[in-house]
Motif scaffolding. Structure first.
Motif, short mmCIF file in Angstrom:
data_model
loop_
_atom_site.label_atom_id
_atom_site.label_comp_id
_atom_site.label_asym_id
_atom_site.label_seq_id
_atom_site.Cartn_x
_atom_site.Cartn_y
_atom_site.Cartn_z
N GLN A 1 34.90 24.58 8.41
CA GLN A 1 35.80 24.91 7.31
C GLN A 1 35.78 26.39 6.96
O GLN A 1 36.65 26.87 6.25
CB GLN A 1 35.44 24.09 6.07
CG GLN A 1 35.59 22.59 6.26
CD GLN A 1 37.02 22.20 6.62
OE1 GLN A 1 37.96 22.56 5.89
NE2 GLN A 1 37.20 21.50 7.72
N ASN A 2 34.78 27.12 7.48
CA ASN A 2 34.69 28.54 7.17
C ASN A 2 33.85 29.23 8.24
O ASN A 2 33.34 28.58 9.17
CB ASN A 2 34.11 28.77 5.77
CG ASN A 2 32.77 28.09 5.58
OD1 ASN A 2 31.89 28.16 6.44
ND2 ASN A 2 32.60 27.44 4.44
N VAL B 1 39.20 46.80 0.53
CA VAL B 1 39.94 45.77 1.26
C VAL B 1 39.08 44.51 1.25
O VAL B 1 37.89 44.54 0.90
CB VAL B 1 40.27 46.18 2.71
CG1 VAL B 1 41.11 47.44 2.72
CG2 VAL B 1 39.01 46.37 3.54
N LEU B 2 39.67 43.39 1.61
CA LEU B 2 38.95 42.11 1.64
C LEU B 2 39.18 41.44 2.98
O LEU B 2 40.30 41.39 3.48
CB LEU B 2 39.39 41.20 0.50
CG LEU B 2 38.65 39.86 0.36
CD1 LEU B 2 38.49 39.47 -1.10
CD2 LEU B 2 39.35 38.73 1.13
N VAL B 3 38.08 40.94 3.56
CA VAL B 3 38.15 40.17 4.79
C VAL B 3 37.37 38.88 4.60
O VAL B 3 36.64 38.71 3.62
CB VAL B 3 37.60 40.96 6.00
CG1 VAL B 3 38.41 42.23 6.24
CG2 VAL B 3 36.12 41.27 5.83
N PHE B 4 37.50 37.98 5.58
CA PHE B 4 36.82 36.69 5.50
C PHE B 4 35.60 36.67 6.42
O PHE B 4 35.64 37.20 7.53
CB PHE B 4 37.79 35.56 5.85
CG PHE B 4 38.88 35.40 4.83
CD1 PHE B 4 38.65 34.70 3.66
CD2 PHE B 4 40.12 35.99 5.02
CE1 PHE B 4 39.63 34.57 2.69
CE2 PHE B 4 41.12 35.86 4.06
CZ PHE B 4 40.87 35.16 2.89
N HIS B 5 34.55 36.06 5.95
CA HIS B 5 33.29 36.04 6.70
C HIS B 5 33.49 35.45 8.09
O HIS B 5 34.06 34.37 8.25
CB HIS B 5 32.26 35.21 5.94
CG HIS B 5 30.98 35.02 6.69
ND1 HIS B 5 30.24 36.07 7.17
CD2 HIS B 5 30.32 33.88 7.06
CE1 HIS B 5 29.17 35.60 7.79
NE2 HIS B 5 29.20 34.28 7.75
N GLY B 6 32.99 36.18 9.09
CA GLY B 6 33.13 35.74 10.47
C GLY B 6 34.36 36.28 11.16
O GLY B 6 34.60 35.98 12.34
N CYS B 7 35.13 37.10 10.45
CA CYS B 7 36.37 37.62 11.01
C CYS B 7 36.09 38.63 12.11
O CYS B 7 34.98 39.14 12.26
CB CYS B 7 37.21 38.29 9.93
SG CYS B 7 36.53 39.89 9.39
N TYR B 8 37.13 38.94 12.87
CA TYR B 8 37.10 40.06 13.80
C TYR B 8 38.51 40.59 13.91
O TYR B 8 39.44 39.84 14.22
CB TYR B 8 36.58 39.64 15.18
CG TYR B 8 36.48 40.80 16.14
CD1 TYR B 8 35.49 41.76 16.00
CD2 TYR B 8 37.40 40.95 17.17
CE1 TYR B 8 35.39 42.84 16.87
CE2 TYR B 8 37.31 42.02 18.05
CZ TYR B 8 36.32 42.96 17.91
OH TYR B 8 36.23 44.02 18.75
N HIS B 9 38.68 41.88 13.67
CA HIS B 9 39.99 42.52 13.74
C HIS B 9 39.89 43.78 14.60
O HIS B 9 40.33 44.86 14.21
CB HIS B 9 40.51 42.84 12.35
CG HIS B 9 40.72 41.63 11.49
ND1 HIS B 9 41.81 40.80 11.64
CD2 HIS B 9 39.95 41.08 10.51
CE1 HIS B 9 41.72 39.80 10.77
NE2 HIS B 9 40.61 39.95 10.07
N GLY B 10 39.29 43.61 15.79
CA GLY B 10 39.03 44.77 16.61
C GLY B 10 37.87 45.57 16.05
O GLY B 10 36.99 45.04 15.36
N THR B 11 37.87 46.85 16.33
CA THR B 11 36.75 47.69 15.88
C THR B 11 37.07 48.44 14.59
O THR B 11 36.63 49.56 14.37
CB THR B 11 36.37 48.69 16.99
OG1 THR B 11 37.53 49.44 17.37
CG2 THR B 11 35.82 47.97 18.20
N ALA C 1 31.21 27.75 11.18
CA ALA C 1 31.53 28.01 12.58
C ALA C 1 30.37 28.69 13.30
O ALA C 1 30.01 28.32 14.43
CB ALA C 1 32.79 28.87 12.68
N LEU C 2 29.77 29.69 12.67
CA LEU C 2 28.65 30.39 13.28
C LEU C 2 27.45 29.48 13.43
O LEU C 2 26.75 29.51 14.45
CB LEU C 2 28.29 31.62 12.45
CG LEU C 2 29.31 32.76 12.50
CD1 LEU C 2 29.07 33.74 11.36
CD2 LEU C 2 29.26 33.48 13.84
N ALA C 3 27.19 28.65 12.42
CA ALA C 3 26.05 27.73 12.50
C ALA C 3 26.27 26.68 13.58
O ALA C 3 25.30 26.14 14.13
CB ALA C 3 25.84 27.06 11.14
#
Length: 453
Positions: free
Chosen positions: A391-392, A159-169, A396-398
């Motif tokens: 933008q990504n 599967v593929l997700v985006f860096h910094g994502c959260y989709h529950g546990t 956002a984290l920085a």
């Protein structure tokens, strides 16, 4: 005043220390309960993320109604956290309570369908445009089940997700980019497997990296929020959703959109508001007015393919579903919520107040020449202590501020306003008023004056 206001970090820390002292003095009963709970609850809380509040211990709640709640020390709060979306309907919404209460007396769970099941499915079909629906108790489970089905029907392992994502546990979503390379997300507790074995990770708003990851043909599904919200609101760049949809179709990958937070965009979430076309869609949290509820939907084609892999001998042992999923109480709550609470009229009110909050906060930033910005998704508004929108996920984290983020939270809390604890997120419910939004702005400006005065 200089062209851009500057923030003295030593002053921020001194102000924070004063706010922490004020918090402890104002909440003796909550502190007493927190200390008592150390003997029976791990870390003194019923769920470990409740330690993340900035005062040193959490407030214990006595009662919540509408857009407000009262703590055990008798303080009243305007709630702009709303259970981190779980209470986006407002607490104990009056329009939903009769049907929920009636179902409590008629039975809570039976392992059999009720008429509410197809009513809710038909309403979700109308709102989101997907043909078939199934139910769960949380968005985590909805995402987990959707990913299992995606792998089954595509016969692909990744599967593929985006860096910094959260989709529950969801285990697969605990892959991030660390120093530019896929790795287990920092703090990932006891992963069953290395998530890089199951998951590819790219940056949001990077269609070139997305295509490179999809090209080998081993990705069953992309799982994404329509707008990233868990590292701060990160909007899609113009054309990114079109590229995401075109690339997933080109490489035979299913597109799963997680609308759990972006349901703030309207009755059919960001999907309906912006005409998106996912293959599958998940949604949870506010769907049942606080009663554990979630749903996942499929296009007609995906539903047909999913049905083919859920064979009768394994319908109850294939790793999808749970005994309490689709219980009668959850479905009654979902119907009441969709029919009477999260209505078109309610969203008009909520989004209008979201615009008001966005405009008022931006006006304060502009007037005090602060290098900060504010962003919004429907009735969800966030302000961030950086000049330009991220933008990504990496940006956002920085851009998170370890001094200002907790200070603003605690300053607000000490003056009767609750924000979402993990970032500067505010959320509007159908019960929120213009006066409550204005009060937030007044306190926000008071905090700004304290910082730069």
């Amino acid at each position: 005043m200089p062209h851009t206001a500057t923030i003295d970090r030593n002053k921020v820390r001194a102000l924070m220390q004063a706010e922490q002292q004020r918090f402890a003095e104002q909440h003796p009963r909550s502190l007493e309960l927190y200390r008592r709970a150390q003997h029976s609850l791990l870390a003194g809380v019923p769920m470990h993320w409740m330690t993340r509040w900035p005062g040193g211990f959490p407030i214990f709640v006595a009662e919540a109604r509408g857009a407000t709640f009262r703590d055990v020390d008798g303080h009243e709060y305007i709630d702009l956290c709303l259970g981190d979306t779980g209470a986006m309907t407002g607490h104990a919404p009056a329009a939903a309570l009769p049907a929920i209460t009636e179902q409590l007396h008629k039975g809570i769970t039976t392992m059999l369908p009720s008429e509410n099941a197809f009513w809710v499915a038909e309403e979700l079909q109308r709102r989101f445009g997907l043909k078939y629906w199934q139910f769960a108790l949380s968005a985590t489970d909805a995402n987990r089940f959707a990913l299992r089905l995606a792998r089954a029907i595509t016969a692909r392992p990744r599967v593929l997700v985006f860096h910094g994502c959260y989709h529950g546990t969801v285990d697969e979503a605990y892959a991030w980019l660390v120093e530019g390379k896929p790795a287990s997300r920092p703090g990932n507790i006891g992963p069953q497997v290395d998530p890089t074995l199951t998951t590819k990770v790219v940056e949001w708003n990077d269609p070139e990296a997305l295509e490179e990851a999809l090209r080998p043909g081993d990705v069953a599904a992309v799982l994404a929020e329509p707008v990233m919200t868990n590292v701060g609101i990160v909007q899609p760049a113009p054309g990114f959703h079109q590229a995401l949809r075109e690339l997933t179709r080109r490489y035979g990958t299913l597109l799963i959109l997680d609308e759990t937070h972006t349901l703030s965009a309207g009755p059919g979430g960001y999907t309906r508001a912006h005409g998106l076309e996912p293959d599958m869609l998940t949604v949870g949290k506010p769907l049942g007015s606080g009663i554990p509820s979630a749903a996942y939907g499929f296009t007609e084609e995906v539903g047909r393919r999913a049905q083919a892999v859920i064979q009768p001998p394994y319908a109850d042992t294939g790793g999808i579903g749970g005994t309490l999923a689709a219980n009668a109480l959850s479905l009654a709550a979902m119907r009441a919520t969709l029919e009477h609470v999260l209505t078109e009229a309610a969203y008009q009110h909520m989004i209008a107040l979201g615009r008001q909050l966005e405009a008022e906060v931006q006006e304060v930033m502009t007037r005090y020449r602060l290098p900060w910005h504010v962003t919004r998704v429907g009735c969800r508004v966030e302000y961030l202590f950086r000049p330009n929108p991220a933008q990504n996920g990496s940006e956002a984290l920085a851009g998170q501020d370890p001094d200002l983020d907790p200070f603003i939270h605690l300053f607000m809390l000490n003056r009767g306003i609750l924000l979402t604890p993990f970032h500067n997120m505010t959320l509007i419910s159908p019960e929120t008023t213009a006066a409550q939004v204005r009060r937030h702005t007044e306190v926000f400006e008071e905090a700004v004056r304290a910082l730069i005065g």
